[in-house]
Motif scaffolding. Structure first.
Motif, mmCIF file in Angstrom:
data_model
loop_
_atom_site.group_PDB
_atom_site.id
_atom_site.type_symbol
_atom_site.label_atom_id
_atom_site.label_comp_id
_atom_site.label_asym_id
_atom_site.label_seq_id
_atom_site.Cartn_x
_atom_site.Cartn_y
_atom_site.Cartn_z
ATOM 1 N N GLU A 223 0.828 -1.187 0.000
ATOM 2 C CA GLU A 223 0.000 0.000 0.000
ATOM 3 C C GLU A 223 0.872 1.251 0.000
ATOM 4 N N ASP A 224 0.392 2.313 -0.656
ATOM 5 C CA ASP A 224 1.122 3.574 -0.604
ATOM 6 C C ASP A 224 0.751 4.313 0.682
ATOM 7 N N ASP A 225 1.530 5.327 1.005
ATOM 8 C CA ASP A 225 1.342 6.007 2.286
ATOM 9 C C ASP A 225 -0.018 6.695 2.387
ATOM 10 N N ARG A 226 -0.518 7.259 1.296
ATOM 11 C CA ARG A 226 -1.814 7.937 1.354
ATOM 12 C C ARG A 226 -2.935 6.958 1.714
ATOM 13 N N THR A 227 -2.870 5.755 1.126
ATOM 14 C CA THR A 227 -3.895 4.754 1.394
ATOM 15 C C THR A 227 -3.859 4.318 2.852
ATOM 16 N N ILE A 228 -2.655 4.108 3.377
ATOM 17 C CA ILE A 228 -2.523 3.676 4.774
ATOM 18 C C ILE A 228 -3.018 4.764 5.723
ATOM 19 N N TRP A 229 -2.649 6.006 5.455
ATOM 20 C CA TRP A 229 -3.129 7.101 6.304
ATOM 21 C C TRP A 229 -4.654 7.172 6.291
ATOM 22 N N GLN A 230 -5.234 7.059 5.105
ATOM 23 C CA GLN A 230 -6.683 7.172 5.005
ATOM 24 C C GLN A 230 -7.385 6.034 5.747
ATOM 25 N N SER A 231 -6.942 4.799 5.500
ATOM 26 C CA SER A 231 -7.598 3.658 6.137
ATOM 27 C C SER A 231 -7.300 3.596 7.627
ATOM 28 N N GLY A 232 -6.174 4.153 8.034
ATOM 29 C CA GLY A 232 -5.873 4.206 9.462
ATOM 30 C C GLY A 232 -6.685 5.260 10.181
ATOM 31 N N MET A 233 -6.910 6.405 9.518
ATOM 32 C CA MET A 233 -7.655 7.493 10.150
ATOM 33 C C MET A 233 -9.153 7.222 10.173
ATOM 34 N N ASP A 234 -9.665 6.525 9.134
ATOM 35 C CA ASP A 234 -11.099 6.280 9.132
ATOM 36 C C ASP A 234 -11.481 4.964 9.818
ATOM 37 N N GLY A 235 -10.463 4.201 10.264
ATOM 38 C CA GLY A 235 -10.717 2.988 11.021
ATOM 39 C C GLY A 235 -11.099 1.775 10.199
ATOM 40 N N SER A 236 -11.002 1.879 8.859
ATOM 41 C CA SER A 236 -11.397 0.755 8.017
ATOM 42 C C SER A 236 -10.380 -0.376 8.015
ATOM 43 N N ASP A 237 -9.149 -0.101 8.481
ATOM 44 C CA ASP A 237 -8.096 -1.121 8.562
ATOM 45 C C ASP A 237 -7.476 -1.014 9.951
ATOM 46 N N SER A 238 -7.696 -2.006 10.790
ATOM 47 C CA SER A 238 -7.209 -1.945 12.170
ATOM 48 C C SER A 238 -5.688 -1.924 12.234
ATOM 49 N N LEU A 239 -5.028 -2.592 11.286
ATOM 50 C CA LEU A 239 -3.565 -2.580 11.285
ATOM 51 C C LEU A 239 -3.039 -1.198 10.906
ATOM 52 N N ALA A 240 -3.698 -0.545 9.945
ATOM 53 C CA ALA A 240 -3.316 0.817 9.584
ATOM 54 C C ALA A 240 -3.567 1.771 10.747
#
Length: 329
Positions: A223-240
Motif C-alpha cells: 500500500e502507498d502512504d496515502r492509502t494507509i493514512w486514510q484507512s488508518g484514520m477512518d478505522g477501516s483497517d485496524s492494522l493501519a
C-alpha cells in the motif's frame, strides 16, 4: 526597499507545488494574504516561468518585492531544491523577476517566522499547560511531511525574535520499545544510518505498517502512504490504525527530544499539513505521554505547552514575515 512599500509577492516552493500570494504588510506590521494560487512545479520549466504564469493569473502588474521560501538549503550562488529540478540564482532575482527587493528563506525557516508572528488564535493546544507560547525564550518547531522539518525561534520578551532553521530531522532515531526496535531493524536493511524522519514523516507510515504486519504474520498488499493514512484514520483497517497510533507515539518522543536539544522550554509547535490533519488523533494518542517520558526531566517536559499551528498557509505567511523583518524593521 523604499519606505512605505507594503505589498509583496510571497512564494512557498516545495517539491510538488509552488504557492504564490499577494501579501500586504500594514503600518502596524499586520500581515494579510490575498487568495493563494497553487501551481504544479512539474508544469513549469523554471521558477521564472511559474512567476510569469502567476502574473498572468493576476492580470496586472505584480508588486516590486518578493519573498521566496524554498525547500532546500539557502545560501551560495545557486539554490537547488530538494525535490524538484528548479534552481534560483539570487544575484539574478531582481533582473529576472523585475523586482526591487527580495528575501530568500528556507521553507521551515518561514514556518518559524509564522510561529513567531501568528496570533494566539492560530494555535491549537495539544498537551502541557494550556497557556500561550512564551514571550521570552526558545520555541521548538517541527513538521512531519514528506520529510521532517525542524526549526526554533528565540524571543527576547520585548517583541523581537530570531529564527533558526535546522536539519534536526536527520538526527538518529532512538527506539523506545520492542516494536520500534523492529521498525529500526527493517529500516537498517536499507539504510546504514536511520534518521528520525525515516519514522516521523508521511511516507514513513509504509514501513511502520509493514513492520506491524510482519509481527502478526499477516499477508498485506503493498500500500502507498496515502492509502494507509486514510484507512488508518477512518478505522477501516485496524492494522493501519495501529500504524497511525505508533506514528503518534514516535512523534511524541521526537518532539520531546527536539525540545530538550534546543532548549525549547517556551513551547513546542507541530506544523505542517499532516500534523493538522491528525490533530484529533494526536490529542487522543500516547503523544503526550511519550513527549514527557524523559526520565529525570519528566517534570520539566510537563511544564512545556505543545501546540499545533492552524494557520492555513504558514509558509506564505512566514515568507511575508521574513521579508518584513529583513526590509521593514
Amino acid at each position: 526597499m523604499s519606505a512605505g512599500t507594503d505589498r509583496l509577492v510571497a512564494v512557498d516552493i516545495g517539491g510538488t507545488h509552488a504557492r504564490f500570494v499577494i501579501a500586504t504588510i500594514g503600518n502596524d506590521g499586520t500581515i494579510t494574504l490575498d487568495e493563494p494560487v497553487t501551481l504544479k512545479t512539474e508544469d513549469h520549466a523554471s521558477f521564472q516561468t511559474a512567476w510569469e504564469d502567476f502574473g498572468r493569473i493576476q492580470a496586472g502588474d505584480l508588486p516590486k518585492a518578493v519573498s521566496i521560501a524554498v525547500a532546500g538549503p539557502v545560501g551560495g550562488d545557486v539554490i537547488r531544491f530538494t525535490n524538484n529540478p528548479w534552481i534560483i540564482r539570487p544575484a539574478l532575482v531582481k533582473e529576472k523577476l523585475k523586482v526591487d527587493a527580495y528575501t530568500i528563506v528556507n521553507d521551515f525557516g518561514a514556518v518559524g517566522h509564522a510561529v513567531a508572528r501568528a496570533p494566539e488564535t492560530d494555535f491549537l493546544h495539544l498537551t502541557g499547560p494550556d497557556e500561550p507560547l512564551a514571550a521570552e525564550g526558545t520555541i521548538s518547531i517541527m513538521g512531519p511531511g514528506t520529510g521532517l522539518g525542524v526549526a526554533h525561534v528565540w524571543r527576547d520578551g520585548a517583541g523581537s525574535y530570531r529564527v533558526q532553521a535546522t536539519e534536526g530531522g536527520h538526527i538518529d532515531f532512538a527506539p523506545h520499545d520492542m516494536i520500534e526496535d523492529a521498525i529500526l531493524a527493517r529500516l537498517r536493511r536499507r539504510h546504514n544510518r536511520v534518521s528520525v524522519e525515516r519514522i516521523v514523516s508521511g511516507p514513513a507510515i509504509v514501513d511502520i505498517y509493514a513492520t506491524l504486519a510482519r509481527m502478526e504474520n499477516r499477508a498485506t498488499m503493498e500500500e502507498d502512504d496515502r492509502t494507509i493514512w486514510q484507512s488508518g484514520m477512518d478505522g477501516s483497517d485496524s492494522l493501519a490504525a495501529a500504524a497511525v497510533d505508533r506514528f503518534c507515539l514516535a512523534l511524541g518522543s521526537v518532539a520531546g527530544d527536539i525540545a530538550l536539544a534546543q532548549g525549547g522550554f517556551g513551547g513546542v509547535v507541530i506544523a505542517g499539513g499532516l500534523g493538522y490533519r491528525i490533530r484529533d488523533t494526536l490529542a487522543q494518542s500516547g503523544f503526550a505521554e511519550r513527549f514527557r517520558a524523559k526520565g529525570r526531566f519528566e517534570k520539566l517536559m510537563s511544564s512545556i505547552p505543545v501546540k499545533i499551528i492552524t494557520h492555513p498557509q504558514p509558509g506564505l505567511f512566514g515568507a511575508a514575515a521574513a521579508f518584513a523583518k529583513e526590509h521593514l524593521s
